[in-house]
Design a protein around this motif. Structure first.
Motif, PDB file in Angstrom:
ATOM      1  N   PHE A 114     -67.367 -15.728  -7.722  1.00  0.00           N
ATOM      2  CA  PHE A 114     -67.014 -14.891  -6.584  1.00  0.00           C
ATOM      3  C   PHE A 114     -67.361 -13.408  -6.750  1.00  0.00           C
ATOM      4  CE2 PHE A 114     -64.104 -16.844  -3.238  1.00  0.00           C
ATOM      5  CZ  PHE A 114     -64.768 -18.049  -3.301  1.00  0.00           C
ATOM      6  N   PRO A 115     -67.181 -12.823  -7.939  1.00  0.00           N
ATOM      7  CA  PRO A 115     -67.525 -11.392  -8.056  1.00  0.00           C
ATOM      8  C   PRO A 115     -68.967 -11.074  -7.669  1.00  0.00           C
ATOM      9  CG  PRO A 115     -66.218 -12.073  -9.938  1.00  0.00           C
ATOM     10  CD  PRO A 115     -66.543 -13.320  -9.174  1.00  0.00           C
ATOM     11  N   TYR A 116     -69.862 -12.037  -7.883  1.00  0.00           N
ATOM     12  CA  TYR A 116     -71.260 -11.796  -7.510  1.00  0.00           C
ATOM     13  C   TYR A 116     -71.437 -11.716  -5.992  1.00  0.00           C
ATOM     14  CZ  TYR A 116     -72.328 -13.181 -12.347  1.00  0.00           C
ATOM     15  OH  TYR A 116     -72.394 -13.274 -13.720  1.00  0.00           O
ATOM     16  N   LEU A 117     -70.558 -12.382  -5.246  1.00  0.00           N
ATOM     17  CA  LEU A 117     -70.715 -12.445  -3.795  1.00  0.00           C
ATOM     18  C   LEU A 117     -70.500 -11.095  -3.131  1.00  0.00           C
ATOM     19  CD1 LEU A 117     -68.897 -15.812  -3.011  1.00  0.00           C
ATOM     20  CD2 LEU A 117     -71.339 -15.400  -3.254  1.00  0.00           C
ATOM     21  N   SER A 118     -69.763 -10.204  -3.798  1.00  0.00           N
ATOM     22  CA  SER A 118     -69.481  -8.903  -3.211  1.00  0.00           C
ATOM     23  C   SER A 118     -70.640  -7.931  -3.353  1.00  0.00           C
ATOM     24  CB  SER A 118     -68.228  -8.296  -3.853  1.00  0.00           C
ATOM     25  OG  SER A 118     -68.419  -8.106  -5.252  1.00  0.00           O
ATOM     26  N   ARG A 119     -71.674  -8.325  -4.077  1.00  0.00           N
ATOM     27  CA  ARG A 119     -72.815  -7.434  -4.240  1.00  0.00           C
ATOM     28  C   ARG A 119     -73.607  -7.345  -2.945  1.00  0.00           C
ATOM     29  NH1 ARG A 119     -75.275  -8.607 -10.330  1.00  0.00           N
ATOM     30  NH2 ARG A 119     -73.277  -8.469 -11.438  1.00  0.00           N
ATOM     31  N   PRO A 120     -73.929  -6.126  -2.503  1.00  0.00           N
ATOM     32  CA  PRO A 120     -74.652  -5.966  -1.233  1.00  0.00           C
ATOM     33  C   PRO A 120     -75.975  -6.725  -1.240  1.00  0.00           C
ATOM     34  CG  PRO A 120     -73.822  -3.847  -2.013  1.00  0.00           C
ATOM     35  CD  PRO A 120     -73.617  -4.825  -3.136  1.00  0.00           C
ATOM     36  N   GLY A 121     -76.232  -7.465  -0.173  1.00  0.00           N
ATOM     37  CA  GLY A 121     -77.505  -8.157  -0.023  1.00  0.00           C
ATOM     38  C   GLY A 121     -77.597  -9.503  -0.708  1.00  0.00           C
ATOM     39  N   MET A 122     -76.540  -9.955  -1.394  1.00  0.00           N
ATOM     40  CA  MET A 122     -76.588 -11.237  -2.088  1.00  0.00           C
ATOM     41  C   MET A 122     -76.627 -12.386  -1.084  1.00  0.00           C
ATOM     42  SD  MET A 122     -76.586 -12.762  -5.099  1.00  0.00           S
ATOM     43  CE  MET A 122     -75.879 -11.622  -6.309  1.00  0.00           C
ATOM     44  N   ILE A 123     -77.538 -13.333  -1.301  1.00  0.00           N
ATOM     45  CA  ILE A 123     -77.578 -14.569  -0.518  1.00  0.00           C
ATOM     46  C   ILE A 123     -77.014 -15.678  -1.390  1.00  0.00           C
ATOM     47  CG2 ILE A 123     -79.000 -16.246   0.692  1.00  0.00           C
ATOM     48  CD1 ILE A 123     -81.016 -14.064   1.237  1.00  0.00           C
ATOM     49  N   SER A 124     -75.982 -16.332  -0.911  1.00  0.00           N
ATOM     50  CA  SER A 124     -75.323 -17.351  -1.719  1.00  0.00           C
ATOM     51  C   SER A 124     -75.732 -18.752  -1.298  1.00  0.00           C
ATOM     52  CB  SER A 124     -73.803 -17.225  -1.617  1.00  0.00           C
ATOM     53  OG  SER A 124     -73.173 -18.274  -2.333  1.00  0.00           O
ATOM     54  N   LEU A 125     -76.227 -19.507  -2.279  1.00  0.00           N
ATOM     55  CA  LEU A 125     -76.424 -20.947  -2.151  1.00  0.00           C
ATOM     56  C   LEU A 125     -75.430 -21.662  -3.057  1.00  0.00           C
ATOM     57  CD1 LEU A 125     -80.346 -21.009  -2.413  1.00  0.00           C
ATOM     58  CD2 LEU A 125     -78.967 -20.983  -0.323  1.00  0.00           C
ATOM     59  N   ALA A 126     -74.325 -20.982  -3.355  1.00  0.00           N
ATOM     60  CA  ALA A 126     -73.376 -21.469  -4.355  1.00  0.00           C
ATOM     61  C   ALA A 126     -72.246 -22.274  -3.732  1.00  0.00           C
ATOM     62  CB  ALA A 126     -72.843 -20.296  -5.174  1.00  0.00           C
ATOM     63  N   GLY A 127     -71.228 -21.616  -3.198  1.00  0.00           N
ATOM     64  CA  GLY A 127     -70.044 -22.322  -2.719  1.00  0.00           C
ATOM     65  C   GLY A 127     -70.350 -23.278  -1.583  1.00  0.00           C
ATOM     66  N   GLY A 128     -69.632 -24.386  -1.530  1.00  0.00           N
ATOM     67  CA  GLY A 128     -69.825 -25.372  -0.475  1.00  0.00           C
ATOM     68  C   GLY A 128     -69.015 -25.025   0.761  1.00  0.00           C
ATOM     69  N   TYR A 129     -69.305 -23.855   1.325  1.00  0.00           N
ATOM     70  CA  TYR A 129     -68.585 -23.402   2.508  1.00  0.00           C
ATOM     71  C   TYR A 129     -69.295 -23.862   3.772  1.00  0.00           C
ATOM     72  CZ  TYR A 129     -65.769 -20.097  -0.231  1.00  0.00           C
ATOM     73  OH  TYR A 129     -64.886 -19.531  -1.109  1.00  0.00           O
ATOM     74  N   PRO A 130     -68.562 -24.401   4.752  1.00  0.00           N
ATOM     75  CA  PRO A 130     -69.205 -24.704   6.028  1.00  0.00           C
ATOM     76  C   PRO A 130     -69.645 -23.415   6.720  1.00  0.00           C
ATOM     77  CG  PRO A 130     -66.832 -24.986   6.193  1.00  0.00           C
ATOM     78  CD  PRO A 130     -67.136 -24.736   4.748  1.00  0.00           C
ATOM     79  N   SER A 131     -70.592 -23.538   7.635  1.00  0.00           N
ATOM     80  CA  SER A 131     -71.121 -22.367   8.323  1.00  0.00           C
ATOM     81  C   SER A 131     -70.116 -21.833   9.336  1.00  0.00           C
ATOM     82  CB  SER A 131     -72.419 -22.726   9.042  1.00  0.00           C
ATOM     83  OG  SER A 131     -72.881 -21.635   9.805  1.00  0.00           O
ATOM     84  N   PRO A 132     -69.753 -20.543   9.265  1.00  0.00           N
ATOM     85  CA  PRO A 132     -68.841 -19.978  10.273  1.00  0.00           C
ATOM     86  C   PRO A 132     -69.392 -20.079  11.690  1.00  0.00           C
ATOM     87  CG  PRO A 132     -69.041 -18.511   8.373  1.00  0.00           C
ATOM     88  CD  PRO A 132     -70.083 -19.570   8.205  1.00  0.00           C
ATOM     89  N   SER A 133     -70.714 -20.110  11.825  1.00  0.00           N
ATOM     90  CA  SER A 133     -71.311 -20.201  13.158  1.00  0.00           C
ATOM     91  C   SER A 133     -71.019 -21.537  13.826  1.00  0.00           C
ATOM     92  CB  SER A 133     -72.829 -19.997  13.065  1.00  0.00           C
ATOM     93  OG  SER A 133     -73.446 -21.069  12.368  1.00  0.00           O
ATOM     94  N   GLN A 189     -82.276 -16.940   6.130  1.00  0.00           N
ATOM     95  CA  GLN A 189     -81.662 -16.576   4.843  1.00  0.00           C
ATOM     96  C   GLN A 189     -82.074 -17.562   3.755  1.00  0.00           C
ATOM     97  OE1 GLN A 189     -77.559 -16.528   6.311  1.00  0.00           O
ATOM     98  NE2 GLN A 189     -77.435 -14.342   5.852  1.00  0.00           N
ATOM     99  N   ILE A 190     -82.136 -18.844   4.096  1.00  0.00           N
ATOM    100  CA  ILE A 190     -82.555 -19.848   3.112  1.00  0.00           C
ATOM    101  C   ILE A 190     -83.999 -19.588   2.683  1.00  0.00           C
ATOM    102  CG2 ILE A 190     -83.118 -22.303   2.838  1.00  0.00           C
ATOM    103  CD1 ILE A 190     -80.612 -22.896   4.536  1.00  0.00           C
ATOM    104  N   GLU A 191     -84.875 -19.287   3.629  1.00  0.00           N
ATOM    105  CA  GLU A 191     -86.268 -18.997   3.289  1.00  0.00           C
ATOM    106  C   GLU A 191     -86.356 -17.786   2.379  1.00  0.00           C
ATOM    107  OE1 GLU A 191     -87.850 -18.630   7.210  1.00  0.00           O
ATOM    108  OE2 GLU A 191     -88.284 -20.784   7.401  1.00  0.00           O
ATOM    109  N   GLN A 192     -85.550 -16.758   2.659  1.00  0.00           N
ATOM    110  CA  GLN A 192     -85.524 -15.579   1.799  1.00  0.00           C
ATOM    111  C   GLN A 192     -84.953 -15.915   0.426  1.00  0.00           C
ATOM    112  OE1 GLN A 192     -86.739 -12.475   2.474  1.00  0.00           O
ATOM    113  NE2 GLN A 192     -86.206 -11.877   0.398  1.00  0.00           N
ATOM    114  N   ALA A 193     -83.926 -16.759   0.394  1.00  0.00           N
ATOM    115  CA  ALA A 193     -83.322 -17.147  -0.879  1.00  0.00           C
ATOM    116  C   ALA A 193     -84.333 -17.882  -1.754  1.00  0.00           C
ATOM    117  CB  ALA A 193     -82.098 -18.029  -0.629  1.00  0.00           C
TER     118      ALA A 193
END
Length: 416
Positions: A29-48, A399-403
């Motif tokens: 989680f600490p890495y997620l707070s870094r500006p511009g980080m794209i996460s493919l880590a946690g299994g979170y559903p899409s808020p959209s 975002q996935i393409e950028q990741a």
């Protein structure tokens, strides 16, 4: 008699929590707070994909039922929600009544209750590997003897399981086996119908419970667009259809977290009455009851008729995102990171070329502002470090393409 104490003089922690290891995914989680980080880590559903309008209407309807929902509720769950969840199980091919359902605070609590009720220190528990880290964490805290069962492209290898069971001494016969047969976390595999039948037969023969965790079963990609190939019956339904004498050896867990909203914290358990009764007593010592207000919201939402469209939208969106991730890896990282497209769920399991140091790759990926979960988190011991789990659920296609481009840069850095 001297009482052990901590450095500040207070009584010492219990041995299991003297130096506890947290969730390896939550530790990222600490890495997620870094500006511009794209996460493919946690299994979170899409808020959209959250049906905020439908949930708002369900909340209004629930609050309109009066102040009783602001009080404690029955430990087993609200009758209206138990009825709605029994309907969900019936739609998935299982014979179920409201009385067969225990509402839990997420399906993770359901598993924790089962561990409390069934597993004593030293008991053998079989786990498909690679496995969901929170499952391993719960079993370690219960001091279970964790025995891995290998997987392949068709899920848990029942032939290997049969050999393992035949070789285990009688004193080490397992209490339970944990599996995610529909689009497993992390491998994304779908257990074949033949293996489901074999698993039920082995459970009956050797007398262990099968814990079938099914948070992703409705997120099957061949169902997107309405051209659905019927999925294999759940393991629970497979056992019902077998008609074997005695108890159904399968305990079925599921959740609304991946299809409606994680914040509801609504999960459930379907299974043997004697097990459910004991899990209900265990739950009374944990939280007394799952929040009645969110239970009522969930019941109103399920009765609103909006759920099928919400699931269909998630299937279609996740299929597009999965394809973007898999095709991107194949295009930009051929030979360096290898994977197969899953038939559903939220995850891609990938193999890292053995010429790349996994720790260097992870460090380079963080520096390139892309995050994934190193595969070693998914093994009870002897981990395969040249693996990774990538989740395509939360980021959108751009975002996935950028990741993927960032990951390709990280691989180049790790290979230098």
């Amino acid at each position: 008699m001297h009482t052990p104490s901590t450095a500040d003089g207070m009584a010492a922690f219990a041995p299991l929590f003297a130096e506890p290891a947290g969730s390896p995914i939550r530790e990222l989680f600490p890495y997620l707070s870094r500006p511009g980080m794209i996460s493919l880590a946690g299994g979170y559903p899409s808020p959209s994909l959250f049906d905020a309008e439908g949930l708002a209407a369900a909340a209004t309807q629930a609050l309109g039922q009066g102040p009783a929902l602001l009080q404690y509720g029955a430990t087993e769950g609200l009758p209206a929600l138990r009825e709605a969840l029994a309907g969900q199980c019936q739609a998935r091919g299982m014979a179920a009544a409201a009385s067969d359902i225990l509402v839990t605070t997420g399906s993770q609590q359901a598993f924790d209750l089962l561990v409390r009720v069934l597993v004593a220190p030293g008991d053998t528990v079989l786990v498909e590997v690679p496995a969901y880290p929170a499952t391993l964490q719960a079993l370690r805290l219960a001091q279970a003897h964790i025995v891995p069962v290998p997987m392949d492209a068709e899920g848990l290898q029942t032939e290997a399981l049969a050999q393992l069971l035949a070789e285990l001494p009688a004193a080490q016969r397992p209490k339970l086996l944990y599996t995610v047969p529909h689009f497993s976390n992390p491998r994304g595999t779908l257990l074949s119908a033949a293996r489901r039948s074999a698993l039920v037969e082995l459970a009956q023969r050797y007398g262990f419970w099968v814990v079938e965790d099914d948070p992703y079963g409705e997120l099957r990609f061949d169902a997107a667009g309405g051209n659905a190939t019927p999925p294999p019956a759940t393991v629970y339904a497979t056992a019902q259809q077998a008609g074997s004498a005695g108890r159904n050896p399968v305990l079925y867990l599921s959740s609304l977290s991946k299809t409606v909203a994680p914040a509801l914290r609504v999960g459930w358990m379907l299974g043997d009455a004697a097990v459910l009764r004991r899990c209900t007593i265990a739950k009374q010592t944990v939280d007394l009851c799952t929040a009645p207000l969110t239970q009522a919201m969930a019941a109103c939402y399920l009765h609103s008729g909006r759920y099928p469209a919400t699931v269909e939208r998630a299937r279609h969106t996740y299929q597009q995102r999965m394809q973007a991730l898999v095709q991107g890896l194949q295009q930009h990282l051929p030979g360096h990171i290898r994977c197969s497209p899953p038939a559903g769920g939220m995850f891609v399991w990938a193999q890292i070329d053995h010429g790349i140091d996994p720790q260097r790759l992870f460090d380079a990926a963080v520096a390139a502002q892309v995050l994934y979960v190193p595969g070693q988190a998914f093994f009870p011991h002897a981990p395969d470090r040249h693996t990774m789990r990538l989740s395509f659920a939360a980021p959108d296609v751009p975002q996935i393409e950028q990741a993927v481009q960032r990951l390709a840069h990280a691989v180049a850095q790790a290979r230098d």
